[in-house]
Design a protein around this motif. Structure first.
Motif, PDB file in Angstrom:
ATOM      1  N   PRO A 384       0.804  -1.228   0.000  1.00 20.10           N
ATOM      2  CA  PRO A 384       0.000   0.000   0.000  1.00 20.10           C
ATOM      3  C   PRO A 384       0.836   1.276   0.000  1.00 20.10           C
ATOM      4  CG  PRO A 384      -0.907  -1.590   1.544  1.00 20.10           C
ATOM      5  CD  PRO A 384       0.397  -2.158   1.071  1.00 20.10           C
ATOM      6  N   LEU A 385       2.013   1.247   0.645  1.00 17.97           N
ATOM      7  CA  LEU A 385       2.866   2.437   0.620  1.00 17.97           C
ATOM      8  C   LEU A 385       3.502   2.618  -0.748  1.00 17.97           C
ATOM      9  CD1 LEU A 385       4.312   4.778   2.060  1.00 17.97           C
ATOM     10  CD2 LEU A 385       6.075   3.145   2.762  1.00 17.97           C
ATOM     11  N   LEU A 386       4.096   1.548  -1.297  1.00 21.44           N
ATOM     12  CA  LEU A 386       4.749   1.653  -2.602  1.00 21.44           C
ATOM     13  C   LEU A 386       3.743   1.943  -3.712  1.00 21.44           C
ATOM     14  CD1 LEU A 386       7.438  -1.178  -2.516  1.00 21.44           C
ATOM     15  CD2 LEU A 386       7.711   1.269  -2.102  1.00 21.44           C
ATOM     16  N   ASP A 387       2.495   1.555  -3.520  1.00 26.38           N
ATOM     17  CA  ASP A 387       1.484   1.831  -4.531  1.00 26.38           C
ATOM     18  C   ASP A 387       1.241   3.326  -4.691  1.00 26.38           C
ATOM     19  OD1 ASP A 387      -0.169   0.636  -6.464  1.00 26.38           O
ATOM     20  OD2 ASP A 387      -1.940   1.019  -5.245  1.00 26.38           O
ATOM     21  N   ARG A 388       1.654   4.096  -3.693  1.00 22.86           N
ATOM     22  CA  ARG A 388       1.489   5.545  -3.743  1.00 22.86           C
ATOM     23  C   ARG A 388       2.760   6.261  -4.205  1.00 22.86           C
ATOM     24  NH1 ARG A 388      -1.864   3.452   0.157  1.00 22.86           N
ATOM     25  NH2 ARG A 388      -3.870   4.505   0.461  1.00 22.86           N
ATOM     26  N   ASP A 457      -3.122  -1.115 -19.673  1.00 28.88           N
ATOM     27  CA  ASP A 457      -4.199  -2.087 -19.458  1.00 28.88           C
ATOM     28  C   ASP A 457      -3.639  -3.484 -19.263  1.00 28.88           C
ATOM     29  OD1 ASP A 457      -6.066  -0.088 -19.683  1.00 28.88           O
ATOM     30  OD2 ASP A 457      -6.447  -0.418 -21.820  1.00 28.88           O
ATOM     31  N   ARG A 458      -2.616  -3.841 -20.034  1.00 25.16           N
ATOM     32  CA  ARG A 458      -2.031  -5.172 -19.878  1.00 25.16           C
ATOM     33  C   ARG A 458      -1.398  -5.341 -18.496  1.00 25.16           C
ATOM     34  NH1 ARG A 458      -0.612  -4.656 -25.427  1.00 25.16           N
ATOM     35  NH2 ARG A 458       1.418  -3.770 -24.869  1.00 25.16           N
ATOM     36  N   GLY A 463      -1.972  -7.987 -13.144  1.00 26.08           N
ATOM     37  CA  GLY A 463      -1.894  -7.809 -11.700  1.00 26.08           C
ATOM     38  C   GLY A 463      -0.622  -7.153 -11.224  1.00 26.08           C
ATOM     39  N   THR A 464       0.238  -6.686 -12.144  1.00 28.88           N
ATOM     40  CA  THR A 464       1.469  -5.998 -11.733  1.00 28.88           C
ATOM     41  C   THR A 464       1.221  -4.533 -11.387  1.00 28.88           C
ATOM     42  OG1 THR A 464       1.987  -5.474 -14.035  1.00 28.88           O
ATOM     43  CG2 THR A 464       2.891  -7.521 -13.134  1.00 28.88           C
ATOM     44  N   LEU A 465      -0.010  -4.059 -11.611  1.00 32.08           N
ATOM     45  CA  LEU A 465      -0.335  -2.660 -11.364  1.00 32.08           C
ATOM     46  C   LEU A 465      -1.776  -2.568 -10.888  1.00 32.08           C
ATOM     47  CD1 LEU A 465       1.271   0.019 -11.770  1.00 32.08           C
ATOM     48  CD2 LEU A 465       0.035   0.297 -13.924  1.00 32.08           C
ATOM     49  N   SER A 466      -1.997  -1.789  -9.830  1.00 33.77           N
ATOM     50  CA  SER A 466      -3.357  -1.562  -9.348  1.00 33.77           C
ATOM     51  C   SER A 466      -4.004  -0.426 -10.127  1.00 33.77           C
ATOM     52  CB  SER A 466      -3.336  -1.219  -7.852  1.00 33.77           C
ATOM     53  OG  SER A 466      -2.727   0.058  -7.650  1.00 33.77           O
ATOM     54  N   ARG A 467      -5.303  -0.245  -9.916  1.00 32.22           N
ATOM     55  CA  ARG A 467      -5.985   0.870 -10.570  1.00 32.22           C
ATOM     56  C   ARG A 467      -5.430   2.210 -10.088  1.00 32.22           C
ATOM     57  NH1 ARG A 467      -8.058   0.410 -15.431  1.00 32.22           N
ATOM     58  NH2 ARG A 467      -9.269  -1.519 -15.634  1.00 32.22           N
ATOM     59  N   ARG A 468      -5.108   2.283  -8.796  1.00 30.36           N
ATOM     60  CA  ARG A 468      -4.483   3.506  -8.296  1.00 30.36           C
ATOM     61  C   ARG A 468      -3.132   3.720  -8.962  1.00 30.36           C
ATOM     62  NH1 ARG A 468      -3.243   2.346  -3.073  1.00 30.36           N
ATOM     63  NH2 ARG A 468      -5.062   3.261  -2.076  1.00 30.36           N
ATOM     64  N   GLY A 469      -2.378   2.620  -9.097  1.00 35.20           N
ATOM     65  CA  GLY A 469      -1.086   2.720  -9.757  1.00 35.20           C
ATOM     66  C   GLY A 469      -1.213   3.142 -11.210  1.00 35.20           C
ATOM     67  N   ALA A 470      -2.269   2.671 -11.894  1.00 38.47           N
ATOM     68  CA  ALA A 470      -2.471   3.064 -13.290  1.00 38.47           C
ATOM     69  C   ALA A 470      -2.722   4.568 -13.401  1.00 38.47           C
ATOM     70  CB  ALA A 470      -3.643   2.281 -13.880  1.00 38.47           C
ATOM     71  N   LEU A 500       9.221   3.559 -15.517  1.00 37.51           N
ATOM     72  CA  LEU A 500       9.802   4.311 -14.390  1.00 37.51           C
ATOM     73  C   LEU A 500       9.119   3.954 -13.080  1.00 37.51           C
ATOM     74  CD1 LEU A 500      10.271   7.872 -15.955  1.00 37.51           C
ATOM     75  CD2 LEU A 500      12.020   6.142 -15.519  1.00 37.51           C
ATOM     76  N   ARG A 501       7.876   3.521 -13.140  1.00 40.38           N
ATOM     77  CA  ARG A 501       7.178   3.172 -11.908  1.00 40.38           C
ATOM     78  C   ARG A 501       7.519   1.765 -11.445  1.00 40.38           C
ATOM     79  NH1 ARG A 501       2.884   4.229  -8.627  1.00 40.38           N
ATOM     80  NH2 ARG A 501       1.871   2.386  -7.754  1.00 40.38           N
TER      81      ARG A 501
END
Length: 507
Positions: A384-388, A457-458, A463-470, A500-501
């Motif tokens: 959750p922290l890295l997702d931000r 989208d891929r 599952g390597t990226l959340s919607r927040r991450g997108a 980069l992310r």
């Protein structure tokens, strides 16, 4: 029976409340009662005020004195009410003219010798008084420079209680004594301004730093010791633009409450930089203390940079409490004495080694850490922290052939141009940089062509990226377009932002 009254200001977090200080003098056995939810330091003011009045050559009223701080349901803390309590009491005793002091705001701590001592939070307190329609303010002489930073304030400084009383018409002799000094401020002393040209190599990390500055994005740097993680983080404030007027006032007010502001230099115009040690407690980073909590490093870094070096070494409590300010831009601290809100819209920069020993480079042949130790080490930086965190980059050891890149001035000019493009795009909207914009707004501006975000989208489907991450990848893509001088991002910008992310894992 006699009644005196004047005004002061109570700070709860960064919010100032004008307080009416009433003093009731009754013909009864002499006593001094203070009501209105005072804390311990404020409750002790009765002894300071009585001694200060005696030091002015005046006789304390031989009556039952009841001082009320209204509104009585608002918690009050600190010694800044001393001056107002003394003035209200003497107004009730007829020593000073009541109409002359009723609408004046008095702020300051009293010494036993009658001298006025400065207190923290003068700037937000005076700003609250002016906003409430009370521009006449009396402060200690050492706080005049800080109080005068508030537009519209009519500030009077005084060295002693006697000087304040004499200005209000009391027949007292004003002693010629030196002003009480301001509280010393620990200043960060540097013989030079760190420049990006000092960093050798690390082109990708330098790009991430430039993108972070242009769009106010958060950044994680992972690499072995000596690769320049700390050097890069220390140079981020140097490529950020100056604070605009309202930001400067807001940042200065926070540092005034925290006691880290030197009014001699005027408003803080440069973005602040905070780098707490990894042994710092949650209260020192997030804010805390007895009574109403004080701002911590996260709030002092508002509109600037909060750098956590050796981030996995910080306690889990510190790292997890950063999630609220990263998402909402403020800290809400709940304590028994009340709730305080502090702005905390900072750029978070995290630095970490690849493993506890720091030598997991390439195939990790020199690393002595077991696999579970590596997982446990980086696992402190939770999902959750890295997702931000928008930008994540891995640094490799420099090579002898590496060269230095652009200077901080050159990068700062490109950052300023990108910020200007964002200011034009977001004119009339509540955002200033790409990092603040909701993902839905950015998606609408991309148009109906889904091929533009096919890579994104891929990554979400895998599952390597959340919607927040997108959404955060899109924000970085818009920043990349701004740095390149384009009005909107293309597919290459989205792909680069994704790389980069995810440190190349989702590209």
């Amino acid at each position: 029976m006699a009644l005196g009254a004047t005004l002061s200001v109570a700070l709860v977090g960064m919010v100032g409340h004008v307080v009416e200080v009433e003093a009731h003098l009754a013909a009864a056995l002499p006593a001094f009662t203070l009501v209105g939810l005072p804390d311990a330091s404020l409750a002790e003011s009765r002894d300071r005020v009585r001694a200060a009045v005696a030091s002015c050559g005046l006789t304390w009223p031989n009556r039952r004195v009841t001082v009320n701080l209204s509104p009585a349901t608002l918690p009050k803390s600190g010694s800044g009410f001393d001056l107002a309590i003394a003035v209200a009491t003497l107004a009730g005793a007829g020593v000073v003219d009541l109409p002359r002091v009723r609408g004046v705001v008095h702020l300051g701590e009293l010494g036993l010798d009658g001298r006025l001592r400065p207190v923290r939070g003068i700037l937000p307190a005076v700003a609250a008084a002016v906003a409430a329609g009370h521009p006449d303010v009396v402060v200690p002489e050492a706080s005049v420079a800080e109080a005068s930073l508030v537009p519209g304030a009519r500030v009077r400084g005084a060295r002693t209680l006697a000087a304040v009383l004499a200005a209000h018409g009391a027949p007292v002799e004003v002693p010629d004594v030196p002003a009480a000094p301001a509280e010393p401020v620990a200043a960060r002393v540097s013989a030079f301004d760190p420049d990006l040209s000092d960093v050798v190599g690390q082109d990708e990390a330098r790009l991430c730093l430039e993108v972070a500055a242009a769009g106010s994005h958060h950044l994680l740097m992972v690499g072995p010791p000596g690769t320049g993680k700390t050097m890069l983080a220390a140079r981020l404030p140097g490529i950020l633009p100056d604070l605009v007027e309202d930001e400067a006032v807001e940042v200065t007010a926070i540092h005034s409450v925290a006691g880290t502001f030197d009014p001699g230099g005027g408003l803080l115009r440069r973005p602040p930089y905070e780098d707490p040690h990894h042994t710092a407690t949650p209260a020192s980073v997030i804010g805390g203390g007895s009574g109403v909590p004080r701002p911590g490093a996260a709030s002092r870094a508002h509109r600037g940079v909060l750098f956590l070096d050796e981030a996995p070494e910080f306690t889990t409590a510190v790292l997890q409490t950063l999630r609220q300010p990263l998402e909402h831009g403020e800290l809400v601290l709940h304590r028994a004495a009340g709730t305080a809100r502090y702005p905390a819209q900072f750029q978070l920069v995290l630095a970490a080694n690849p493993c506890p020993c720091g030598m997991a480079v390439g195939k990790g042949l020199d690393c002595t850490c077991r696999p579970e130790q590596r997982r446990r080490y980086l696992g402190k930086l939770s999902g959750p922290l890295l997702d931000r965190v928008d930008l994540q980059v891995e640094l490799q050891p420099s090579r002898a052939t590496d060269r230095t890149g652009d200077s901080s001035d050159q990068v700062a000019r490109r950052v300023a141009a990108a910020r200007a493009a964002q200011a034009e795009r977001f004119a009339g909207l509540p955002w200033r940089t790409c990092a603040q914009v909701p993902g839905a707004w950015l998606r609408e501006r991309l148009g109906p062509d889904r091929a533009l975000v096919a890579d994104l989208d891929r990554a979400v489907d895998r599952g390597t990226l959340s919607r927040r991450g997108a959404d955060r990848v899109l924000r970085v893509a818009w920043t990349l377009a701004d740095l390149a001088g384009r009005t909107a991002p293309g597919r290459s910008d989205v792909g680069r932002a994704l790389a980069l992310r995810t440190r190349g894992r989702g590209a």
